[in-house]
Design a protein around this motif. Structure first.
Motif, PDB file in Angstrom:
ATOM      1  N   GLY A   1       0.848  -1.245  -0.108  1.00 48.09           N
ATOM      2  CA  GLY A   1       0.010  -0.077   0.068  1.00 48.09           C
ATOM      3  C   GLY A   1       0.676   1.151  -0.039  1.00 48.09           C
ATOM      4  N   THR A   2       1.965   1.129   0.817  1.00 46.92           N
ATOM      5  CA  THR A   2       2.806   2.387   0.673  1.00 46.92           C
ATOM      6  C   THR A   2       3.432   2.740  -0.731  1.00 46.92           C
ATOM      7  N   MET A   3       3.883   1.585  -1.351  1.00 43.28           N
ATOM      8  CA  MET A   3       4.553   1.863  -2.635  1.00 43.28           C
ATOM      9  C   MET A   3       3.612   2.078  -3.731  1.00 43.28           C
ATOM     10  N   VAL A   4       2.243   1.588  -3.519  1.00 41.93           N
ATOM     11  CA  VAL A   4       1.091   1.904  -4.399  1.00 41.93           C
ATOM     12  C   VAL A   4       0.841   3.450  -4.395  1.00 41.93           C
ATOM     13  N   GLY A   5       0.742   3.974  -3.054  1.00 47.21           N
ATOM     14  CA  GLY A   5       0.340   5.400  -2.802  1.00 47.21           C
ATOM     15  C   GLY A   5       1.491   6.151  -3.308  1.00 47.21           C
ATOM     16  N   LEU A   6       2.610   5.932  -3.382  1.00 47.06           N
ATOM     17  CA  LEU A   6       3.731   6.727  -3.821  1.00 47.06           C
ATOM     18  C   LEU A   6       3.677   6.884  -5.291  1.00 47.06           C
TER      19      LEU A   6
ATOM     20  N   LEU B   1      11.201   6.930  -4.747  1.00 46.89           N
ATOM     21  CA  LEU B   1      10.864   8.070  -5.129  1.00 46.89           C
ATOM     22  C   LEU B   1      11.738   8.381  -6.512  1.00 46.89           C
ATOM     23  N   HIS B   2      12.654   8.001  -6.819  1.00 43.21           N
ATOM     24  CA  HIS B   2      13.289   7.834  -8.105  1.00 43.21           C
ATOM     25  C   HIS B   2      12.587   7.082  -9.339  1.00 43.21           C
TER      26      HIS B   2
ATOM     27  N   PHE C   1       4.901   8.623   1.838  1.00 39.59           N
ATOM     28  CA  PHE C   1       5.929   9.658   1.794  1.00 39.59           C
ATOM     29  C   PHE C   1       7.103   9.299   3.029  1.00 39.59           C
ATOM     30  N   ALA C   2       7.110   8.308   3.781  1.00 39.68           N
ATOM     31  CA  ALA C   2       7.747   7.967   4.762  1.00 39.68           C
ATOM     32  C   ALA C   2       9.062   7.718   4.046  1.00 39.68           C
ATOM     33  N   ALA C   3      10.449   8.156   5.040  1.00 39.78           N
ATOM     34  CA  ALA C   3      11.422   8.073   4.676  1.00 39.78           C
ATOM     35  C   ALA C   3      11.848   6.799   3.592  1.00 39.78           C
TER      36      ALA C   3
ATOM     37  N   ALA D   1       1.299  14.404   4.021  1.00 40.87           N
ATOM     38  CA  ALA D   1       2.260  14.170   4.989  1.00 40.87           C
ATOM     39  C   ALA D   1       3.059  15.501   5.230  1.00 40.87           C
ATOM     40  N   PRO D   2       2.129  16.676   5.207  1.00 42.92           N
ATOM     41  CA  PRO D   2       2.996  18.164   5.291  1.00 42.92           C
ATOM     42  C   PRO D   2       4.194  17.813   6.140  1.00 42.92           C
ATOM     43  N   ASP D   3       4.505  17.493   7.135  1.00 43.24           N
ATOM     44  CA  ASP D   3       5.894  17.274   7.764  1.00 43.24           C
ATOM     45  C   ASP D   3       7.134  16.909   6.959  1.00 43.24           C
ATOM     46  N   GLU D   4       6.697  16.131   5.685  1.00 42.80           N
ATOM     47  CA  GLU D   4       7.612  15.552   4.892  1.00 42.80           C
ATOM     48  C   GLU D   4       7.937  16.237   3.667  1.00 42.80           C
TER      49      GLU D   4
END
Length: 977
Positions: A565-570, A844-845, A835-837, A890-893
């Motif tokens: 889910g994290t990668m799909v969201g990205l 991201l690339h 958008f986690a590190a 994720a406004p903090d990121e």
């Protein structure tokens, strides 16, 4: 009931080490376990209302017969009842019989209730080296009764401090579902009829889970053929009936507990908003002639495909009707599809309906409407109208078969009533391993299939086994490779079929890119290819030949969680940007099990979410869905078994054998036996399934002989079990699904099928009625989804084999009754953090390159990576939507995202300065921006976050690391073994 160390030859396997659960719940090896010497339960009472509790105990021992013939006699004991004073805090042991005590603990009252524990103890100590059978207690049970008042519900765990609307909703919806007791080494049963006045321990707990059924409409019939030609009166009546139901529920809010009333008002406000949107959908359709005609033609297409389906199944022709929730969901989304500027485009509508309720038909209706509306507004506009995404191969391929029926019906109507419009077609986009990438690969694959060879390297193009129009069997000779251009055509060999020249389906990636099918069905992980293949641009019509997709359908949203889910969201950011024309595409999703859906939808789709149907005031009625009467629809019975002193493997062998033999010996005709003939075994890991496969081949048949001998019946012969797991090659999945549908008296009816979570979504075989679950699945959503595969047409039986060596399994077993009374309340929250590190480091690339190739024409082609300096301004402009999305989710990121993205662009530009630069480095990295991580052998090139190109970039959102293939090479002649 006897305490003693267990010496079991199966201990290495039976302890359950390894598998999916081992990392967080290690099992106790049987060599260190003991036979249980205690069992009991804990319950709660209000001492002011229940001054005494009467506890009755029953147990038995076996004594060797005095004549010494080797037989044993059962000796039952029924001690006098123990009267427990609930007002006295005490810990007291009551001697019941020789070697048998009852420990009763009454605790201090908390919140007006006292917790009481009753434990039966075997205190006997056998002589050393003596036979221990005579010192064991068998069939022990504890029954607690009250003469005054009733037992109280046990205190729920506090959720103070948690800002979770779902918890508030569950508190309201399940307010009448109470947890009355928990077992210790056993489970507890009680009646739900009236106040609870009796509790009893049990070693085989069971609970009948009622099934849901579609409801609503108050007798309103919405026939598809009438909606295709008549007015909208049934639709207006449906909305009016829903509003009446909302008004009735509003009158009930005052009867709720004060702390629940705010949640009740929120639920009904959501329902009223849904009714408003349905009404606006009807109004917008009436004001737009193209939309009104698209709606009528969609109904005609749905009726046509359903009639064709019935004809293939041998069902007499009948009127085809919508279920109220299906039509309501379509009306809810009409405004967003008709008007791209509508605020509804910023809402992701989540169809939340129980498994097997008909969700697929609801969004098939939306798909048909969207495809037709595009062509009615401009007959020259073709291209991809809808992208429909799944997470699993099994689900994707099966849903492709279902969607093919609708697409064929839509194309039939287009040929008849919209002759000048662009053709309507369907594409399957799942890629290598499932379907071929190129037509040349499809040609080789078909030749291999004709020679009886599995085309693993090329992918399997043979996915449709039957014509979706006439039902004619499709053979390999119906899959043709044609030229000018090179393409694969699937024709129907039926004499009277209108698609004898070719079905409107595309199963090869190369064909999908060229033809741009109206509906593309694919897996979510395939979208990693946006960075790798220029041709993906065609799916989004980035060349301007057609409008971009209008609608995205995400099925089984609960699976878009965790790392996937994290990668799909990205990567979804690039999909959303590529689909954005006048406005963003409309997003709809479906699920039957999810928690915190609003947060997940925001993280993955950057949209607000609306659940449909909104919940009512209790879990049995949301107007569109009600709890079905057991007499009308049956139930799904869950049965729990745990064997603390026996290996999990032995428990499985004996359970499988008992169920298989019982199905054969079941009185009644073959139709009755067929519902329970196929045993579907569910496993949490491939390791355990692999062991079970051998047990079914070897040990289960031996046990069947024992059981048949005892019962004096014929031994059931079982062939090699079937399998539905990730180990099954994609080429075999269509036939595996077809074999599950074969019913008695067909001699090829499956006896045993072993499966993992591959079956948890999309396996729709109504005849299945029997499942055995090997250990409690890690997630309740997975448990609900997988066990819902059985008991759809007939009452279902789900037997759960708990591993007593695992604390989590034992906890579920001891809380069996309360857990199954409110299954949906137990669903765990899911998460996605795109958008986690660490997510940025991995993906991201890839997203950056996807943006470049999809949105910047000068950076699109394979050889255009070197043009980054001249196109940098255009790329940074395109990336603004990505930064806006990061700020929303994720406004903090945001600052970190901007900094990392800038560093990547700088590294890209530096690599372009160093020489010629291309994108896809499939086999090497020198001179390429991207390299397949599966081909990277130098660990220096596989470092995250990436810096200097070539960047190791995923080709699937599931696979991100280098892999090594292991091949078993048969020994050559003369070699030493």
């Amino acid at each position: 009931m006897m305490e003693e160390e267990v010496d079991d030859p199966d201990s290495a396997e039976s302890g359950g080490a390894g598998g999916a659960d081992a990392s967080f719940d290690p099992a106790v090896a049987l060599s260190h376990m003991r036979y249980p010497s205690t069992m009991g339960m804990t319950f709660a009472v209000d001492p002011g209302l229940v001054p005494h509790v009467v506890v009755e105990v029953e147990a038995a021992r076996y004594r060797e017969a005095e004549d010494g013939d080797g037989t044993w006699d059962r000796v039952a004991v029924s001690p006098d009842p123990v009267r427990v004073d609930t007002g006295i805090v005490d810990r007291r042991t009551h001697h019941l019989a020789e070697d048998l005590d009852l420990l009763v603990v009454v605790r201090e009252p908390r919140g007006g209730t006292s917790s009481v524990t009753c434990v039966l103890l075997n205190v006997g100590v056998p002589e050393k080296n003596a036979r221990k059978d005579a010192h064991c207690w068998f069939q022990p049970s504890i029954t607690a009764r009250v003469d005054e008042g009733s037992f109280s519900a046990r205190r729920a765990e506090s959720s103070a401090g948690l800002d979770d609307e779902d918890l508030d909703s569950y508190a309201l919806l399940f307010r009448d579902v109470e947890d009355m007791a928990v077992g210790h080494g056993c489970a507890v049963k009680w009646s739900d009829d009236g106040p609870t006045k009796e509790l009893a321990t049990t070693f085989t707990p069971s609970y009948d889970v009622p099934l849901a059924e579609p409801a609503g409409g108050s007798g309103i019939v919405m026939r598809m053929d009438e909606l295709a030609t008549g007015g909208v009166e049934p639709l207006v009546a449906l909305v009016a009936s829903y509003r009446d139901w909302i008004t009735e529920r509003e009158g009930e809010i005052a009867t709720l507990a004060p702390e629940l009333q705010a949640t009740g008002r929120r639920h009904l406000a959501d329902a009223a908003q849904a009714a408003d949107r349905m009404e606006r959908g009807i109004e917008r359709m009436g004001a737009d002639p193209d939309a009104e005609r698209a709606f009528r033609l969609m109904n005609a297409a749905m009726a046509l495909q359903r009639t064709r389906q019935d004809r293939q199944r041998g069902i007499e022709e009948r009127p085809q009707t919508w279920r109220p929730f299906q039509m309501a969901f379509i009306l809810l989304n009409l405004e967003g599809l008709i008007d791209p500027t509508s605020p509804d485009r910023e809402i992701a509508d989540l169809l939340w309906f129980p498994t097997g309720g008909g969700k697929t038909e609801a969004y098939l209706g939306l798909i048909g409407f969207s495809i037709l509306l595009r062509r009615l507004r401009n007959p020259a506009h073709g291209g991809v109208s809808v992208i429909m995404r799944y997470t699993l191969r099994l689900l994707t391929i099966q849903q492709f078969e279902r969607a093919a029926g609708l697409i064929c019906a839509l194309e039939s109507i287009r040929r008849e009533q919209m002759k000048n419009a662009e053709p309507i077609s369907l594409g399957l986009w799942v890629g290598r391993g499932a379907t071929p990438l190129k037509v040349s690969e499809a040609r080789r694959a078909l030749n291999k299939l004709r020679d009886g060879i599995n085309p693993k390297d090329e992918g399997n193009p043979y996915q449709l086994l039957h014509c979706p129009v006439c039902g004619h069997d499709l053979g390999l000779d119906d899959y043709l490779i044609k030229k000018s251009p090179d393409r694969m055509v699937v024709r129907c060999g039926g004499a009277a079929c209108e698609f004898a020249d070719g079905l409107p389906v595309h199963l090869v990636d190369e064909d999908v890119y060229r033809e741009r099918p109206s509906l593309v069905i694919g897996t979510v992980d395939k979208f990693a290819m946006m960075a790798w293949r220029e041709q993906v641009r065609s799916l989004f019509s980035r060349d301007g030949a057609n409008p971009p997709p209008d609608l995205i359908v995400q099925d089984e949203l609960h699976l878009i969680s965790g790392p996937l889910g994290t990668m799909v969201g990205l990567y979804e950011a690039a999909v959303d940007a590529a689909c954005t024309g006048i406005a963003r595409p409309k997003v709809v999703a479906s699920t039957a099990t999810i928690r915190r859906a609003k947060k997940q939808v925001r993280a993955v789709f950057d949209r607000d979410s609306r659940q449909f149907p909104p919940p009512g005031l209790d879990n049995t009625d949301s107007y569109f869905s009600v709890q079905a009467s057991p007499d009308k629809k049956g139930t799904r019975r869950y049965l729990g078994i745990a064997a603390p002193s026996t290996s999990h493997t032995t428990l499985m062998v004996r359970t499988y054998a008992a169920l298989l033999q019982a199905a054969q010996d079941l009185p009644g005709d073959e139709k009755v036996r067929d519902a329970y003939w196929t045993l579907l075994g569910y496993f949490n890991s491939l390791r355990v399934l692999g062991g079970a496969y051998m047990q079914v081949l070897d040990d289960v048949p031996d046990r069947l002989k024992v059981l048949a001998g005892r019962m004096g019946t014929d031994v059931r012969e079982i062939p090699e079990p079937g399998e539905l797991t990730s180990r099954v090659d994609s080429a075999e999945i269509p036939e595996a699904l077809a074999s599950l549908s074969r019913a008695l008296p067909d001699t090829e009816t499956q006896d045993v099928v072993l499966a993992t979570n591959m079956i948890s979504v999309g396996l729709d075989v109504d005849r299945l009625g029997l499942m055995v679950v090997m250990g409690q699945p890690q997630a309740t959503a997975e448990y609900i989804q997988s066990t819902s595969r059985v008991g759809r047409q007939h009452p279902g039986l789900v037997v759960v084999l708990y591993n007593a060596a695992r604390s989590r399994d034992l906890s579920h077993y001891e809380s069996f009754g309360s857990y199954h009374r409110a299954l949906y309340r137990q669903v765990e929250a899911t998460s996605a953090t795109p958008f986690a590190a660490r997510a940025r480091d991995r993906g991201l690339h890839g997203v950056l390159v996807s943006y470049a190739r999809l949105l910047v024409d000068g950076l699109a082609s394979d050889g255009a990576a070197g043009a980054i300096k001249t196109q940098r301004s255009a790329l940074e402009s395109a990336l603004q939507s990505f930064l806006d999305r990061a700020h929303s989710i994720a406004p903090d990121e945001v600052d970190k995202v901007r900094s990392q993205m800038t560093a990547l662009i700088e590294a890209w530009a530096d690599a372009a300065d160093a020489g010629s630069l291309k994108y896809p480095g499939w086999r090497e990295s020198s001179g390429f921006l991207l390299v397949d991580p599966g081909m990277v052998l130098n660990e220096d090139e596989l470092v995250f976050p990436v810096s200097d190109p070539a960047w190791a970039t995923m080709t699937s959102l599931r696979e991100v690391d280098a892999t090594t293939a292991l091949f078993l090479v048969p020994p050559t002649k003369g070699s030493k073994s």
